[in-house]
Scaffold this active site. Structure first.
Site, PDB file in Angstrom:
ATOM      1  N   HIS A 299      14.195  24.729  16.120  1.00 49.29           N
ATOM      2  CA  HIS A 299      14.969  25.686  15.314  1.00 49.29           C
ATOM      3  C   HIS A 299      16.331  25.856  15.980  1.00 49.29           C
ATOM      4  CE1 HIS A 299      11.317  27.892  13.342  1.00 49.29           C
ATOM      5  NE2 HIS A 299      11.212  26.573  13.268  1.00 49.29           N
TER       6      HIS A 299
ATOM      7  N   GLU B  19      17.912  28.405  16.990  1.00 45.86           N
ATOM      8  CA  GLU B  19      17.903  29.311  18.139  1.00 45.86           C
ATOM      9  C   GLU B  19      17.372  28.634  19.396  1.00 45.86           C
ATOM     10  OE1 GLU B  19      16.494  31.904  14.571  1.00 45.86           O
ATOM     11  OE2 GLU B  19      16.497  29.789  15.141  1.00 45.86           O
TER      12      GLU B  19
ATOM     13  N   CYS C 252      12.525  33.844  13.450  1.00 45.98           N
ATOM     14  CA  CYS C 252      11.072  33.899  13.301  1.00 45.98           C
ATOM     15  C   CYS C 252      10.442  34.386  14.609  1.00 45.98           C
ATOM     16  CB  CYS C 252      10.537  32.507  12.944  1.00 45.98           C
ATOM     17  SG  CYS C 252      10.637  31.321  14.303  1.00 45.98           S
TER      18      CYS C 252
ATOM     19  N   CYS D  22      11.124  32.175  17.736  1.00 37.76           N
ATOM     20  CA  CYS D  22      12.477  32.294  18.277  1.00 37.76           C
ATOM     21  C   CYS D  22      12.708  33.649  18.935  1.00 37.76           C
ATOM     22  CB  CYS D  22      13.499  32.012  17.184  1.00 37.76           C
ATOM     23  SG  CYS D  22      13.420  30.285  16.628  1.00 37.76           S
TER      24      CYS D  22
END
Length: 156
Positions: free
Chosen positions: A55, A57, A85, A88
């Site tokens: 992701h 992040e 999410c 993260c």
């Protein structure tokens, strides 16, 4: 002044989200800042990297850790175009990120108050401050356009 800096860094995250979109990924971008300087950045790349943890992040946290030479990132701020999410947010808490600033909220999987609020979990020994809504419309518009185009392509 701080609001201007938040907008500036969120716009950088938006430009990274555009790079994700150009690569066929969900358009999410992230920037890690320490003392007003970008120390890490990334965009979504789980499809292209075949890595479910890639992701935006996580990519940005990894780069920041390499830049700073440490796995803990106290005093840093994460700017991300979509509410993070649980994975993260968990990574930010473990890295000791001070604050996360996000653009669009995510009522389905957001872990900063969208679906649930992992930042408010009292069992954590680190508190991650969270603020949403910075450049929210631009962030949400990019995501809506991406998914609209994807649905239209699937219908053809």
């Amino acid at each position: 002044m701080a609001v201007d800096r938040d907008i500036e860094f969120m716009r950088r995250a938006l430009s990274l989200a555009a790079e994700a979109e150009a690569a066929g990924e969900v358009p999410v971008g992230a920037v890690v800042v320490q003392a007003g300087e970008v120390v890490g950045e990334g965009y979504n790349r789980p499809i292209s990297s075949r890595d479910p943890t890639a992701h935006a992040e996580i990519v940005a946290l990894r780069e920041a850790a390499q830049t700073l030479g440490a796995y803990r990132l106290p005093g840093t701020v994460m700017y991300v175009t979509l509410e993070p999410c649980a994975m993260c947010v968990g990574a930010m808490i473990h890295a000791r990120v001070a604050r996360v600033v996000f653009g669009a909220g995510d009522p389905k999987t957001g872990a900063c108050g969208g679906a649930f609020d992992l930042t408010a979990e009292p069992s954590h020994n680190h508190r991650l401050a969270a603020e949403g809504g910075v450049e929210a419309e631009a962030c949400a518009d990019m995501l809506r356009a991406f998914f609209r185009a994807r649905r239209k392509g699937a219908a053809s």
